[in-house]
Scaffold this motif. Structure first.
Motif, short mmCIF file in Angstrom:
data_model
loop_
_atom_site.label_atom_id
_atom_site.label_comp_id
_atom_site.label_asym_id
_atom_site.label_seq_id
_atom_site.Cartn_x
_atom_site.Cartn_y
_atom_site.Cartn_z
N LEU A 59 -2.80 -9.09 6.99
CA LEU A 59 -1.96 -8.71 5.85
C LEU A 59 -2.67 -7.63 5.05
O LEU A 59 -3.89 -7.62 4.94
CB LEU A 59 -1.67 -9.92 4.96
N LYS A 60 -1.89 -6.73 4.48
CA LYS A 60 -2.44 -5.65 3.66
C LYS A 60 -1.66 -5.53 2.36
O LYS A 60 -0.47 -5.84 2.29
CB LYS A 60 -2.35 -4.30 4.39
N VAL A 61 -2.36 -5.05 1.33
CA VAL A 61 -1.72 -4.68 0.07
C VAL A 61 -2.12 -3.24 -0.22
O VAL A 61 -3.31 -2.90 -0.17
CB VAL A 61 -2.18 -5.59 -1.09
N ILE A 62 -1.13 -2.40 -0.50
CA ILE A 62 -1.40 -1.01 -0.87
C ILE A 62 -0.89 -0.78 -2.28
O ILE A 62 0.26 -1.09 -2.60
CB ILE A 62 -0.74 -0.02 0.10
N ILE A 63 -1.77 -0.27 -3.14
CA ILE A 63 -1.42 0.01 -4.53
C ILE A 63 -1.57 1.51 -4.75
O ILE A 63 -2.63 2.09 -4.49
CB ILE A 63 -2.33 -0.78 -5.49
N GLU A 64 -0.49 2.14 -5.25
CA GLU A 64 -0.47 3.59 -5.42
C GLU A 64 -0.04 3.97 -6.83
O GLU A 64 0.78 3.29 -7.45
CB GLU A 64 0.48 4.23 -4.42
N THR A 71 -6.11 0.63 -0.53
CA THR A 71 -5.64 -0.30 0.50
C THR A 71 -6.59 -1.50 0.56
O THR A 71 -7.81 -1.34 0.63
CB THR A 71 -5.60 0.38 1.87
N TYR A 72 -6.00 -2.69 0.52
CA TYR A 72 -6.78 -3.92 0.51
C TYR A 72 -6.29 -4.88 1.60
O TYR A 72 -5.14 -4.81 2.03
CB TYR A 72 -6.63 -4.66 -0.83
N ARG A 95 2.80 -2.61 -2.63
CA ARG A 95 3.49 -3.01 -1.41
C ARG A 95 2.66 -4.01 -0.61
O ARG A 95 1.44 -3.93 -0.57
CB ARG A 95 3.78 -1.78 -0.53
N VAL A 96 3.37 -4.96 0.02
CA VAL A 96 2.75 -5.97 0.86
C VAL A 96 3.17 -5.71 2.30
O VAL A 96 4.36 -5.52 2.58
CB VAL A 96 3.16 -7.39 0.43
N PHE A 97 2.19 -5.73 3.21
CA PHE A 97 2.45 -5.44 4.61
C PHE A 97 2.01 -6.61 5.50
O PHE A 97 1.02 -7.27 5.22
CB PHE A 97 1.68 -4.19 5.07
N VAL A 107 6.58 -3.41 6.10
CA VAL A 107 6.63 -3.68 4.65
C VAL A 107 7.42 -4.96 4.41
O VAL A 107 8.54 -5.10 4.88
CB VAL A 107 7.29 -2.51 3.90
N LYS A 108 6.83 -5.87 3.65
CA LYS A 108 7.50 -7.13 3.34
C LYS A 108 7.89 -7.24 1.87
O LYS A 108 8.71 -8.07 1.51
CB LYS A 108 6.60 -8.31 3.73
N GLN A 109 7.31 -6.42 1.03
CA GLN A 109 7.66 -6.44 -0.39
C GLN A 109 7.21 -5.15 -1.05
O GLN A 109 6.14 -4.63 -0.75
CB GLN A 109 7.02 -7.64 -1.09
#
Length: 292
Positions: A59-64, A71-72, A95-97, A107-109
Motif C-alpha cells: 500500500l502507498k500514500v502520496i501527498i501532494e 510518497t510513503y 491519495r491511497v494506492f 487509486v483507492k481513495q
C-alpha cells in the motif's frame, strides 16, 4: 446507442465514487470502501491514514501540494499511520494506492484538504511515521531526564545532541542489510545504542520534539559519503533554524547538525575525522531532497 451511452455513464460514475471519499459529519474523517483518511488535525500539521481491513498487498500514500510530492508506505494491519503536512499552508491532495501486480498500483481513495497551520513549525513538532514516539516512549523520558536542568531550548538541543553522538554507535552491519521501506523504532535504537544515519536522525528528532523543540528529519545525498543520507535541522528561538551547512556554537566548540558523522568522529577520537567533520560546513557536500 442510447443504452450504451447510459451504461458507460453509470460505469464512469461508479469508477469515480470507487476512488472518492465520503466525509462523515464535520469531523474531517473521510472514508472510502477501502481506506480512511483522518484530516481532523491538519491545522496541527499532520494527517492519519489507514486501510480498513488487514491485507498483505503493498500500500502507498502520496501527498501532494503544488509541485511538491511525498510518497510513503502504508501499513496493511488496519491501523493508522501518521504523515506530516510539511509543505506549508495550502491545498493538499492525499491519495491511497493498492498494489495490483508488479509495480502497478490502483487509486483507492483521493481527498483534497485545505491546510492552515496554527504554527508554521507544527509538522516538525508532532509524532509521525518516520519520527514515531509517544509521551510514554523511552526516548521521551530520556529527553526529559537529560534536559531537566536546562533553561533554554538551545541548552536542551546541546545536551540531547551530545548524548546521541557520545552514546550511539554506527551499525555497519545494519547499513549493509537494511531493506527498502525500513522505518526506525526509536526506543529500540536507544536501548541498543546503535543505528544507521536514518536511526540517528529519527532518534534526535523524536527526543527534541518530545521537548517541544521543532526538528526536521532530512534526507538527501552526501557527495563525500557517497550515499543517500539522513540528518537533522533544528529550530530554537535563540538561533532560528539550524541547517546542516550552518554550524552552531554551544559556548565551547562549533558543532555540525549531522549526528552520524559527529558520533563517529567523537567516539574514534580521531583528529582526521574531526577535521573532516569541520569541512562539512561547506553546503556543497550535501543535497537536501526531502524533509519530514
Amino acid at each position: 446507442m442510447k443504452l450504451l451511452k447510459k451504461t458507460m455513464f453509470i460505469m464512469l460514475i461508479t469508477m469515480i465514487f470507487a476512488s472518492s471519499s465520503f466525509c462523515f459529519g464535520a469531523d474531517g474523517i473521510f472514508k472510502s470502501a477501502k481506506s480512511e483518511i483522518d484530516a481532523s488535525n491538519v491545522s496541527e500539521g499532520y494527517v492519519r491514514v489507514k486501510y480498513l481491513n488487514p491485507t498483505t498487498k503493498k500500500l502507498k500514500v502520496i501527498i501532494e501540494k503544488g509541485m511538491g510530492k511525498y510518497t510513503y508506505d502504508l501499513n496493511g494491519t488496519g491501523s493508522y499511520d501518521t504523515y506530516p503536512l510539511q509543505m506549508g499552508d495550502g491545498k493538499y491532495k492525499i491519495r491511497v494506492f493498492e498494489n495490483i501486480s508488479g509495480s502497478k498500483y490502483a487509486v483507492k481513495q483521493t481527498v483534497t484538504v485545505d491546510v492552515n497551520l496554527k504554527n508554521k513549525n507544527s509538522p516538525f513538532l508532532v509524532s509521525s511515521q518516520l519520527v514515531n514516539f509517544t509521551r510514554e516512549s523511552a526516548v521521551a523520558k530520556k529527553a526529559e531526564e537529560l534536559t531537566k536542568d536546562c533553561t533554554t531550548d538551545f541548552d536542551k538541543l546541546d545536551v540531547i545532541y551530545d548524548y546521541i553522538i557520545t552514546n550511539i554507535k554506527y551499525d555497519s552491519e545494519k547499513a549493509l542489510t537494511v531493506k527498502s521501506g525500513y522505518l526506525p523504532k526509536v526506543d529500540d535504537i536507544l536501548s541498543s545504542n546503535k543505528g544507521i544515519c536514518f536511526d540517528y536522525a529519527s532518534l534526535m528528532a523524536s527526543m527534541l520534539r518530545s521537548q517541544g523543540i521543532p526538528a526536521k528529519l532530512v534526507t538527501g545525498y552526501s557527495s563525500n559519503l557517497s550515499a543517500y543520507h539522513a540528518w537533522n535541522e533544528v529550530y530554537t528561538d535563540e538561533t532560528g533554524w539550524i541547517v546542516l551547512n550552518e554550524m552552531y556554537f554551544d559556548g565551547n566548540q562549533w558543532k555540525l547538525m549531522d549526528s552520524t558523522v559527529a558520533s563517529t568522529a567523537k567516539q574514534s577520537n580521531s583528529q582526521r575525522l574531526m577535521e573532516y567533520t569541520n569541512k562539512l560546513i561547506d553546503g556543497k557536500y550535501y543535497t537536501k531532497q526531502y524533509e519530514y
